[in-house]
Scaffold this motif. Structure first.
Motif, PDB file in Angstrom:
ATOM      1  N   PRO A 164      81.564  11.674  11.830  1.00 36.61           N
ATOM      2  CA  PRO A 164      81.799  12.339  10.551  1.00 36.61           C
ATOM      3  C   PRO A 164      81.282  11.486   9.410  1.00 36.61           C
ATOM      4  O   PRO A 164      80.758  10.381   9.617  1.00 36.61           O
ATOM      5  CB  PRO A 164      83.323  12.489  10.499  1.00 36.61           C
ATOM      6  CG  PRO A 164      83.840  11.409  11.395  1.00 36.61           C
ATOM      7  CD  PRO A 164      82.801  11.218  12.467  1.00 36.61           C
ATOM      8  N   ASP A 165      81.443  11.947   8.190  1.00 39.56           N
ATOM      9  CA  ASP A 165      80.862  11.264   7.037  1.00 39.56           C
ATOM     10  C   ASP A 165      81.328   9.830   6.895  1.00 39.56           C
ATOM     11  O   ASP A 165      80.613   8.973   6.381  1.00 39.56           O
ATOM     12  CB  ASP A 165      81.175  12.037   5.746  1.00 39.56           C
ATOM     13  CG  ASP A 165      80.406  13.350   5.693  1.00 39.56           C
ATOM     14  OD1 ASP A 165      79.427  13.482   6.455  1.00 39.56           O
ATOM     15  OD2 ASP A 165      80.786  14.226   4.902  1.00 39.56           O
ATOM     16  N   ASP A 222      75.209  13.296  12.927  1.00 38.34           N
ATOM     17  CA  ASP A 222      76.184  14.128  12.213  1.00 38.34           C
ATOM     18  C   ASP A 222      77.201  14.738  13.169  1.00 38.34           C
ATOM     19  O   ASP A 222      78.371  14.912  12.824  1.00 38.34           O
ATOM     20  CB  ASP A 222      75.470  15.230  11.437  1.00 38.34           C
ATOM     21  CG  ASP A 222      74.648  14.686  10.284  1.00 38.34           C
ATOM     22  OD1 ASP A 222      74.973  13.571   9.815  1.00 38.34           O
ATOM     23  OD2 ASP A 222      73.686  15.339   9.866  1.00 38.34           O
TER      24      ASP A 222
END
Length: 548
Positions: free
Chosen positions: A543-544, A539
């Motif tokens: 990033p996502d 994480d």
């Protein structure tokens, strides 16, 4: 005159393979070994001849002709010379049939895979459809579909090239490879009550075969993988025309270029359900277990070929006043690779032996095979790439030149970690296979092997203890388990391989006075068995959207 470097030369690849010969000496009864040695010797000689002949010609690739001169759609695939000879050699040496015939009982799979191991490189990946044919025969026999078994299985196991069928395994679509739950191929009944398939299959590696096992979603069925059904499709109709199959193109691949891998559309292909119209993934699972074993055996074959070439070249190539084979660092590099290979060899053939005893297996043995199969495929796939890469480097600049044949070994090796499940997919499968028993099934089997070896001199049992503690500490966090699954699976593979090698090495020293397997064990274990890396804060790093 300008200096001309002598190229590496291969001898008979059966006679020169100490690891294979020692394994067969221990694992097979004397009468079985005597019965098959002639075939293995022929395959070993053919392997050497095929390598030298391949260096003297321009590599061939299959060619797709979609239209004839008058505009008719023909979708004709012209195969390479090696593929044109494939059926004759496969039936002559029983590359599929030997694994199913009762002649050698529980040793049938060991016999079969020794043949496959010797022939793989020379076959130019004809072993790919043979693997799927073996898997299809296994899945059909497990299905109980009597009519399909009677029609297809004798042809898949034929010893006559005129009768031999090859089978495909058509699962991958544009929406997903390992994730078959998104399969869009539709199965619909026509006015006559026959099932016909409609959709697009993105990777079909045996489209030139006579049949395929295909996953499709019956019309009106729900979403998800459980609603998929398994169908058998014969690729040609009674007149020799394509059975509702349109070949869009052949794949332009990194490696395995002799293998015709196609993108196809199914346009009303006549199909027969294999059993009930649901749970197709479960029904095709026996096929995957077999093809993953073939993948591991062929990965071993690539490793062995790389090491044989690198060792011979090291004796022929002089640098800094002496042969490469006399430079300590070069010797140490090749020796370390050879130790990894030897451990992997005994691991894979141990699993192959279990597969050969599947019909008589105890529940404990079945559970062990369920774990060992993805472990073997996962570990050997990546190891083949590593050894092929090191082989390119061992040849220096020549290892980067296509017509030496060395770069092709690396390009082809990259298929092993990808086909039949990537490393990550298989690592997650290992977690599923372990179930509630965790590491204990593997650890118990390893303990039996170590007892046969006369003890544990390399901390193999302690490695299982470390893996067990790691697994237990993350049992309540699925994310933590999955994030570390690669290292966990590699640890289990290396620890179990060390136990299998320890058993064989003790036998080789005790019965034959041979110390090289003991040296391989020392080197393999000395390189470290655990591969449990520290947790990575993904994480924080990604990033996502996973962009670095």
């Amino acid at each position: 005159m300008d200096f001309i470097q002598a190229a590496p030369v291969l001898g008979n690849q059966f006679r020169d393979d100490r690891v294979l010969r020692s394994y067969l000496d221990r694992a097979l009864p004397r009468d079985v070994l005597l019965a098959i040695e002639g075939d293995l010797d022929e395959l070993g000689a053919q392997a050497a001849t095929a390598w030298s002949e391949a260096r003297a010609r321009t590599p061939a690739q299959p060619v797709l002709t979609q239209w004839d001169a008058w505009g008719a759609r023909v979708d004709r695939i012209e195969l390479t010379p090696a593929w044109q000879r494939g059926a004759a050699l496969a039936t002559r040496y029983g590359l599929v049939a030997a694994g199913h015939e009762g002649r050698y009982g529980i040793h049938a799979r060991c016999d079969q895979f020794a043949r496959v191991y010797l022939h793989h490189i020379a076959s130019e990946f004809y072993t790919c459809p043979l693997a799927m044919s073996d898997g299809a025969a296994t899945a059909l026999k497990a299905s109980g579909a009597t009519a399909l078994i009677d029609r297809a299985v004798p042809r898949l196991l034929a010893r006559d090239p005129a009768r031999l069928w090859l089978s495909g395994q058509w699962m991958t679509e544009t929406a997903g490879g390992s994730d078959v739950s998104r399969t869009g191929t539709l199965a619909r009944r026509d006015a006559d009550g026959a099932w016909r398939l409609y959709g697009r299959k993105w990777f079909t590696s045996a489209v030139v075969g006579e049949m395929a096992l295909v996953l499709a979603r019956p019309e009106g069925a729900g979403d998800g993988a459980d609603a998929l059904a398994l169908f058998l499709v014969e690729t040609r109709d009674g007149h020799g025309r394509w059975n509702g199959i349109r070949i869009d193109r052949l794949k332009d691949k990194l490696g395995t270029r002799e293998l015709p891998t196609a993108e196809i559309h199914l346009e009303g292909a006549l199909a027969t359900p294999v059993g009930e119209l649901a749970h197709g993934v479960r029904m095709i699972a026996p096929m995957l277990n077999v093809t993953r074993t073939w993948n591991a055996v062929c990965a071993l074959a690539t490793m062995r070929r790389c090491l044989a070439l690198a060792a011979d070249y090291a004796r022929r190539r002089d640098a800094f006043g002496r042969a490469l084979a006399r430079h300590p660092l070069h010797r140490a590099t090749l020796a370390a690779l050879a130790a990894e290979f030897e451990a992997a060899f005994h691991f894979v053939f141990f699993a192959a032996g279990l597969l050969g005893r599947a019909a008589q297996a105890t529940p404990e043995e079945r559970a062990l095979l369920r774990v060992l199969t993805p472990l073997a495929k996962l570990w050997t796939g990546r190891l083949a790439v590593r050894i092929a890469s090191e082989t390119c480097e061992a040849f220096g600049g020549a290892g980067y030149i296509e017509n030496t044949g060395i770069p092709q070994l690396l390009r082809d090796a990259h298929v092993f970690p990808i086909w039949e499940g990537t490393t990550n997919v298989l690592a997650l499968d290992v977690l599923r296979a372990l179930g509630s028993d965790g590491v204990d099934t593997l650890a118990r089997a390893a303990r039996v092997l170590l007892d046969e070896a006369g003890g544990d001199r390399h901390g193999i049992g302690a490695c299982f203890d470390v893996a067990r503690a790691w697994h237990a500490a993350r049992r309540d966090s699925r994310d933590a388990l999955e994030a570390g699954a690669r290292g966990f699976a590699s640890t289990l593979a290396r620890a179990f391989a060390a136990a299998v090698l320890a058993r064989h090495a003790a036998w080789a020293w005790r019965e034959r006075g041979e110390r090289r397997a003991l040296a391989a064990l020392d080197a393999f274990a000395g390189a470290g068995l655990p591969r449990l890396a520290a947790a990575v804060d993904a994480d924080a790093l990604l990033p996502d959207n996973c962009a670095p």
